[in-house]
Motif scaffolding. Structure first.
Motif, PDB file in Angstrom:
ATOM      1  N   SER B 199       0.827  -1.214   0.000  1.00 31.91           N
ATOM      2  CA  SER B 199       0.000   0.000   0.000  1.00 31.91           C
ATOM      3  C   SER B 199       0.858   1.260   0.000  1.00 31.91           C
ATOM      4  O   SER B 199       0.334   2.375   0.037  1.00 31.91           O
ATOM      5  CB  SER B 199      -0.941  -0.002   1.201  1.00 31.91           C
ATOM      6  OG  SER B 199      -0.212   0.060   2.407  1.00 31.91           O
ATOM      7  N   THR B 202       0.328   4.441   2.200  1.00 33.00           N
ATOM      8  CA  THR B 202      -0.822   5.339   2.029  1.00 33.00           C
ATOM      9  C   THR B 202      -2.006   4.953   2.912  1.00 33.00           C
ATOM     10  O   THR B 202      -2.977   5.702   3.006  1.00 33.00           O
ATOM     11  CB  THR B 202      -1.322   5.336   0.566  1.00 33.00           C
ATOM     12  OG1 THR B 202      -1.738   3.999   0.235  1.00 33.00           O
ATOM     13  CG2 THR B 202      -0.237   5.781  -0.394  1.00 33.00           C
ATOM     14  N   LEU B 203      -1.944   3.780   3.567  1.00 33.87           N
ATOM     15  CA  LEU B 203      -3.097   3.325   4.352  1.00 33.87           C
ATOM     16  C   LEU B 203      -2.816   3.200   5.845  1.00 33.87           C
ATOM     17  O   LEU B 203      -3.732   3.161   6.655  1.00 33.87           O
ATOM     18  CB  LEU B 203      -3.595   1.963   3.823  1.00 33.87           C
ATOM     19  CG  LEU B 203      -4.045   1.914   2.356  1.00 33.87           C
ATOM     20  CD1 LEU B 203      -4.511   0.509   1.986  1.00 33.87           C
ATOM     21  CD2 LEU B 203      -5.162   2.924   2.092  1.00 33.87           C
ATOM     22  N   MET B 439     -10.187   2.083  -5.490  1.00 36.31           N
ATOM     23  CA  MET B 439      -8.986   2.216  -4.656  1.00 36.31           C
ATOM     24  C   MET B 439      -9.070   3.484  -3.809  1.00 36.31           C
ATOM     25  O   MET B 439      -8.674   3.497  -2.645  1.00 36.31           O
ATOM     26  CB  MET B 439      -7.729   2.211  -5.533  1.00 36.31           C
ATOM     27  CG  MET B 439      -7.366   0.812  -6.019  1.00 36.31           C
ATOM     28  SD  MET B 439      -5.698   0.733  -6.714  1.00 36.31           S
ATOM     29  CE  MET B 439      -6.043   0.939  -8.442  1.00 36.31           C
ATOM     30  N   LYS B 440      -9.565   4.574  -4.420  1.00 31.54           N
ATOM     31  CA  LYS B 440      -9.672   5.832  -3.671  1.00 31.54           C
ATOM     32  C   LYS B 440     -10.653   5.696  -2.503  1.00 31.54           C
ATOM     33  O   LYS B 440     -10.449   6.293  -1.443  1.00 31.54           O
ATOM     34  CB  LYS B 440     -10.097   6.968  -4.606  1.00 31.54           C
ATOM     35  CG  LYS B 440      -8.957   7.438  -5.498  1.00 31.54           C
ATOM     36  CD  LYS B 440      -9.379   8.493  -6.505  1.00 31.54           C
ATOM     37  CE  LYS B 440      -8.196   8.878  -7.376  1.00 31.54           C
ATOM     38  NZ  LYS B 440      -8.562   9.806  -8.458  1.00 31.54           N
ATOM     39  N   LYS B 443      -8.817   4.151   0.308  1.00 31.39           N
ATOM     40  CA  LYS B 443      -7.919   5.153   0.885  1.00 31.39           C
ATOM     41  C   LYS B 443      -8.701   6.100   1.806  1.00 31.39           C
ATOM     42  O   LYS B 443      -8.318   6.343   2.948  1.00 31.39           O
ATOM     43  CB  LYS B 443      -7.238   5.927  -0.255  1.00 31.39           C
ATOM     44  CG  LYS B 443      -6.566   7.239   0.139  1.00 31.39           C
ATOM     45  CD  LYS B 443      -5.251   7.034   0.844  1.00 31.39           C
ATOM     46  CE  LYS B 443      -4.576   8.389   1.118  1.00 31.39           C
ATOM     47  NZ  LYS B 443      -3.430   8.223   2.016  1.00 31.39           N
ATOM     48  N   ARG B 444      -9.832   6.610   1.324  1.00 26.69           N
ATOM     49  CA  ARG B 444     -10.601   7.587   2.115  1.00 26.69           C
ATOM     50  C   ARG B 444     -11.175   6.956   3.375  1.00 26.69           C
ATOM     51  O   ARG B 444     -11.295   7.608   4.408  1.00 26.69           O
ATOM     52  CB  ARG B 444     -11.723   8.190   1.263  1.00 26.69           C
ATOM     53  CG  ARG B 444     -11.211   9.179   0.232  1.00 26.69           C
ATOM     54  CD  ARG B 444     -12.339  10.019  -0.340  1.00 26.69           C
ATOM     55  NE  ARG B 444     -11.996  10.477  -1.677  1.00 26.69           N
ATOM     56  CZ  ARG B 444     -12.459   9.925  -2.792  1.00 26.69           C
ATOM     57  NH1 ARG B 444     -13.321   8.906  -2.735  1.00 26.69           N
ATOM     58  NH2 ARG B 444     -12.085  10.387  -3.959  1.00 26.69           N
ATOM     59  N   ASP B 447      -8.104   6.642   5.709  1.00 26.26           N
ATOM     60  CA  ASP B 447      -7.338   7.864   5.946  1.00 26.26           C
ATOM     61  C   ASP B 447      -8.165   9.064   5.493  1.00 26.26           C
ATOM     62  O   ASP B 447      -7.847   9.724   4.505  1.00 26.26           O
ATOM     63  CB  ASP B 447      -6.009   7.763   5.159  1.00 26.26           C
ATOM     64  CG  ASP B 447      -5.145   9.003   5.307  1.00 26.26           C
ATOM     65  OD1 ASP B 447      -5.367   9.787   6.255  1.00 26.26           O
ATOM     66  OD2 ASP B 447      -4.242   9.190   4.469  1.00 26.26           O
ATOM     67  N   LEU B 450      -6.580  12.257   4.575  1.00 21.58           N
ATOM     68  CA  LEU B 450      -5.566  12.145   3.524  1.00 21.58           C
ATOM     69  C   LEU B 450      -4.191  12.647   3.972  1.00 21.58           C
ATOM     70  O   LEU B 450      -3.551  13.459   3.301  1.00 21.58           O
ATOM     71  CB  LEU B 450      -6.021  12.884   2.258  1.00 21.58           C
ATOM     72  CG  LEU B 450      -7.390  12.494   1.723  1.00 21.58           C
ATOM     73  CD1 LEU B 450      -7.784  13.376   0.549  1.00 21.58           C
ATOM     74  CD2 LEU B 450      -7.444  11.032   1.327  1.00 21.58           C
ATOM     75  N   PRO B 454       0.483  11.439   1.180  1.00 17.83           N
ATOM     76  CA  PRO B 454      -0.479  12.002   0.222  1.00 17.83           C
ATOM     77  C   PRO B 454       0.145  12.191  -1.166  1.00 17.83           C
ATOM     78  O   PRO B 454       1.312  12.492  -1.288  1.00 17.83           O
ATOM     79  CB  PRO B 454      -0.843  13.356   0.844  1.00 17.83           C
ATOM     80  CG  PRO B 454       0.280  13.684   1.775  1.00 17.83           C
ATOM     81  CD  PRO B 454       0.771  12.369   2.277  1.00 17.83           C
ATOM     82  N   LEU B 458      -2.209   6.946  -5.836  1.00 12.39           N
ATOM     83  CA  LEU B 458      -3.495   7.318  -6.419  1.00 12.39           C
ATOM     84  C   LEU B 458      -3.497   8.739  -6.983  1.00 12.39           C
ATOM     85  O   LEU B 458      -4.397   9.119  -7.709  1.00 12.39           O
ATOM     86  CB  LEU B 458      -4.598   7.218  -5.358  1.00 12.39           C
ATOM     87  CG  LEU B 458      -4.849   5.842  -4.770  1.00 12.39           C
ATOM     88  CD1 LEU B 458      -5.750   5.961  -3.546  1.00 12.39           C
ATOM     89  CD2 LEU B 458      -5.463   4.923  -5.807  1.00 12.39           C
ATOM     90  N   CYS B 461      -6.787  12.686  -4.459  1.00 18.97           N
ATOM     91  CA  CYS B 461      -7.770  11.728  -3.977  1.00 18.97           C
ATOM     92  C   CYS B 461      -9.065  12.424  -3.592  1.00 18.97           C
ATOM     93  O   CYS B 461      -9.074  13.450  -2.978  1.00 18.97           O
ATOM     94  CB  CYS B 461      -7.193  10.990  -2.782  1.00 18.97           C
ATOM     95  SG  CYS B 461      -7.979   9.419  -2.504  1.00 18.97           S
TER      96      CYS B 461
END
Lengths: 439, 461
Positions: B199, B202-203, B439-440, B443-444, B447, B450, B454, B458, B461
């Motif tokens: 990831s 990012t997560l 995928m976004k 992510k949201r 997180d 964001l 960041p 992606l 986002c």
């Protein structure tokens, strides 16, 4: 406000100009970070500014005008052992060790020399005064230093500025090596006339190493010359980035050794020998001197290199029934790339049980004056070396460098280990001695 | 002033000695191993425990400050470059191998440990941790988990995700969770372990992992084969697999790479060859012998003009010089080096190599390709000079042809280096709008503010 900003910018510009001629060399670093795997300092600190990639990036930041040559820049450039492990393993062939010295040089130009170094270097630039000071120190050595039995090492009785009070160091000799011998030590029917470049540490501290070199040279039918006017090789000054003064010292030595018309110039300290072989590079901006330096360099040999090349007796060697391991000093293994010859010599001594230690070519943490300025860090690096030495169960550790000998001896004392550290040539000299006693 | 506040808050959590914010220190953490990406962070923080990471994340989440986890900074996708200021979270103090469970063959390792150190440590038990990216001696475990790194042994042994069996992760809100475990079979809930692996930071912030270990192979045999055409080399690769042999390594070098290595090394490589294959089979000695014979037969059937079998470990080292020196020699050609990792199904290797050669000629850029032929993971290596803007445009155009070409062959943008910033422009082409949206959404969900790395993987986002 506007004016102040311009001043800072112009300062940055003048700092950038100091590094302009190495812009291409710096650009060759692809920032892969492979230098992290070998850097002894990074291994301890795990900080980017310890490693070559970080130092090169920082120089590029100065070059691009993003950062000035600050006090921290100076500190970061100083934090390098000059062990050359990064350069030896760089996939792009970047000579990071040289570039870091260029960074130090730029720092001196931009900010001046550190006051402590200024004092030491001004002493070093005055050869007669330097010799007198160290000779006096040796005469009164018993007043200041307390002997450590069987280690050829001492503890200081009084605090010495810049030195950790618990550190085991080398004793100053009561009489320097070159004062113990005539300038020419004649040998009947000599094969070669060999000038011995003693270096400061062997002349003023480890005279036992120097004596061994002279014994082995004469034993093998060489006439030995000890030019009285020889001076420090210049390495401590050169690696500090003081290129001008180092070059003056190089020129002095070139003149002195040209005069003694020797077939070979032999040294027993890896760093000194590297310097003598590198004088042509140091003096590249002065073609005439460079040529003279090259003629000298062509005749320069490290002692084990000399012996293996010109031959040495093995028929009259006495036994040394000891287990021996060897540390490869940085400037031997990565500087002049000599690792096989000292091993060959050690293995040729009857009774020697030679064992390799793990990571034998890793820096011992000394780095010349680095271990004075960063004692704790250099101890951490050295403790790894001591662990590897302990695992061999060796009686003796051999190292072809007096600085390594001093630092490893300190490590052995601090870690309460039984080993003694010698130059490989000392074991050869001892074996000749035993052979004579038997006969 | 705000930056000083941030530094002071960080010092309160991890102590003064673990916070850096001088301009020099910040510059040192502005980049990684990816050319052309340097962005100044506001502070560099080295936490020592998951609890400290949790406190940092709570602070960052509350104040909406970006956080970029970083190990050794050796990645090739700008994955650790602090794009938008904020906190570089240096994870190298997580440096302990906590446990090696010999009954379950699981190692519990903190993320700051260097991958090679794991292997050095478990060698005494006759075990290996197979993922071995080119940076095995420098990369931190955390970095290889974030990038889901592969390596030379991917074909037979798989990649990082096949060996990560459990994780300790600090989420963006500071919650500490534990995923997976020592169970070989485990279908309880979503497979969060696999979600965090790869990831790219990012997560969540991974602090510890449970790693599956396997017995070290008892024997190995290596060989090198020379081919006059790419088709023959490609058919040999497919032929070996079709013969039901899975080599531990099956590597390819193209003509440009062969010539470059020979120019520098003078080891007698065939500079007129279209490709060289390097193959190693490993396992039980009897099986290895049998497989080596079968591989030799396949190589000959496919017109290999020369095959050399390694007679000893030293001989193997000699034969593998070409592969080992491929990147160093290419890198020495020019100042800047982009090592790409576009990957295609292994049957498409000849077509892909032709696309690369054409891109090189069309845009007048120097590219040598080597890579893991067995799993189709190619490394087109573009050498250039970052300081030459016109050349950089041509490099970008060549990359565009290569990535689009790989996608057209049913390939993927990245086999093992990750997306980061470098390959963002082509992401939507591979995954489509809907794929990107899915995928976004993930992510949201994890997180919402964001703040975790960041802009990477992606993009916006």
């Amino acid at each position: 406000m506007e004016e102040k900003k311009l001043t800072a910018e112009s300062l940055n510009n003048s700092d950038a100009a100091l590094l302009q001629d190495i812009e291409d060399a710096l650009a060759n670093c692809m920032k892969c970070g492979n230098c992290q795997a070998g850097c002894p300092i990074y291994r301890e600190t795990k900080k980017e500014f310890s490693v070559a990639r970080g130092k090169i990036s920082l120089m590029q930041a100065v070059l691009s005008g993003k950062l000035p040559i600050s006090e921290e820049f100076d500190t970061i450039m100083a934090s390098c052992l000059n062990c050359k492990t990064c350069s030896a393993n760089c996939p792009c062939g970047v000579k990071a060790d040289d570039l870091i010295l260029r960074g130090r040089n730029a720092a001196i130009k931009a900010r001046g020399l550190h006051p402590v170094k200024k004092t030491i270097f001004s002493l070093l630039s005055n050869r007669p005064l330097f010799n007198a000071a160290l000779r006096m120190g040796g005469m009164f050595g018993w007043l200041t230093f307390k002997d450590i039995p069987d280690k050829n090492a001492v503890f200081s009785r009084f605090p010495v500025p810049g030195m950790d009070p618990n550190r085991a160091t080398a004793p100053l000799a009561s009489k320097p090596l070159r004062s113990q011998y005539p300038e020419v030590i004649k040998t009947a029917g000599a094969k070669h006339r060999v000038a011995f470049f003693t270096g400061c540490t062997i002349n003023f501290m480890y005279t036992d190493m120097g004596k061994a070199v002279i014994d082995v040279l004469t034993e093998n039918g060489n006439e030995v010359v000890l030019p009285g006017k020889q001076h420090c090789c210049g390495t401590p000054v050169h690696v500090s980035g003081c290129f001008d003064l180092a070059n003056e010292m190089a020129k002095h030595n070139i003149e002195v050794f040209e005069e003694c018309r020797a077939d070979y110039i032999v040294g027993a300290c890896g760093s000194c020998v590297e310097a003598l072989k590198d004088y042509p590079k140091w003096l590249k901006d002065e073609p005439e001197w460079q040529e003279r330096a090259q003629r000298l360099a062509d005749r320069v040999r490290e002692i084990s290199e000399f012996l293996v090349e010109t031959g040495y007796h093995t028929d009259n060697l006495g036994r040394i029934d000891k287990r021996v391991t060897m540390h490869d000093p940085c400037h031997m293994v990565r500087g002049i790339k000599i690792t096989e010859q000292p091993r060959q010599i050690l293995k040729s001594i009857p009774g020697v049980d030679f064992v390799e230690m793990k990571e034998h070519d890793r820096c011992c943490g000394s780095g010349g004056s680095f271990c004075l300025a960063h004692y704790e860090l250099s101890r951490q690096i050295n403790d790894r070396k001591c662990k590897n030495i302990a695992a061999t169960n060796a009686d003796y550790v051999c190292a072809s460098c007096p600085s390594c000998r001093m630092h490893i001896t300190d490590g052995i004392v601090q870690n309460h280990m039984p080993q003694t550290v010698y130059h490989p040539i000392q074991l050869l000299a001892a074996a000749y001695q035993k052979g004579r006693e038997k006969a | 002033m705000e930056k000083m506040q941030l530094a002071a808050a960080m010092e309160k959590i991890v102590g003064k000695e673990n916070v850096l914010y001088s301009p020099e220190a910040l510059y040192e953490y502005s980049y990684d191993a990816t050319p052309g990406h340097s962005y100044m962070p506001d502070v560099v923080v080295s936490p020592g425990t998951a609890q400290e990471v949790s406190e940092i994340m709570k602070y960052a989440n509350e104040h909406k400050i970006p956080v970029y986890p970083r190990g050794s900074g050796t990645n090739l996708s700008a994955g650790t470059a602090p794009l938008d200021g904020g906190i570089v979270l240096l994870m190298l103090r997580f440096n302990k191998i906590i446990d090696v469970d010999l009954e379950n063959l699981i190692a519990e390792v903190e993320v700051g440990v260097i991958v090679q150190e794991i292997n050095d440590h478990i060698a005494q038990y006759g075990l290996i941790y197979p993922p071995d990216p080119g940076t095995v001696k420098t990369a931190s475990l955390g970095g290889t988990i974030a990038e889901n790194s592969g390596g030379l042994r991917g074909l037979k042994y798989g990649i990082t995700k096949n060996y990560v069996q459990g994780l300790e992760v600090v989420l963006a809100n500071g919650d500490i969770i534990h995923t997976g475990g020592k169970n070989v079979k485990d279908v309880s809930g979503y497979d969060m372990t696999k979600l965090f692996t790869g990831s790219e930071g990012t997560l969540g912030i991974v602090t510890k992992a449970l790693l599956k270990l396997v017995p070290a192979p008892e024997a190995a045999k290596s060989m090198i084969a020379v081919f006059d055409t790419l088709e023959d080399a490609g058919n040999a690769v497919s032929g070996i697999i079709a013969a039901k042999i899975i080599p531990a390594t099956l590597e390819i070098l193209d003509n440009a790479t062969i010539r470059t290595v020979e120019d520098f090394m003078h080891v007698g490589l065939p500079v007129d060859a279209a490709a060289i294959l390097l193959i190693e089979v490993d396992g039980h000695p009897i099986v290895v012998d049998d497989e080596a014979k079968k591989v030799l037969a396949v190589l000959k059937e496919n017109n290999s003009r020369e095959v050399t079998l390694a007679k000893s470990p030293e001989h193997k080292e000699q034969l593998w010089t070409a592969r080992r020196m491929a990147l160093p020699c290419l890198a020495k050609l020019r100042p800047t080096t982009f090592v790409e990792d576009a990957t295609i199904p292994r049957s498409k290797i000849p077509q892909f190599l032709k696309i690369v050669t054409k891109a090189s000629a069309d845009h007048n850029v120097t590219i040598g390709t080597f890579g893991h032929a067995g799993d189709g993971n190619m490394h087109p290596t573009i050498v250039c000079d970052l300081r030459d803007e016109a050349e950089m445009q041509r490099v970008h155009d060549a990359m565009d042809d290569i990535f689009k070409g790989a996608l057209a062959l049913g390939g993927t943008l990245s086999g093992e280096h990750g997306i980061g910033l470098g390959k963002l422009p082509w992401m939507e082409q591979q995954h489509g709008k809907e794929g990107m949206n899915a995928m976004k959404a993930v992510k949201r969900a994890l997180d919402p503010n964001l703040i975790l790395n960041p802009g990477k993987l992606l993009g916006e986002c």
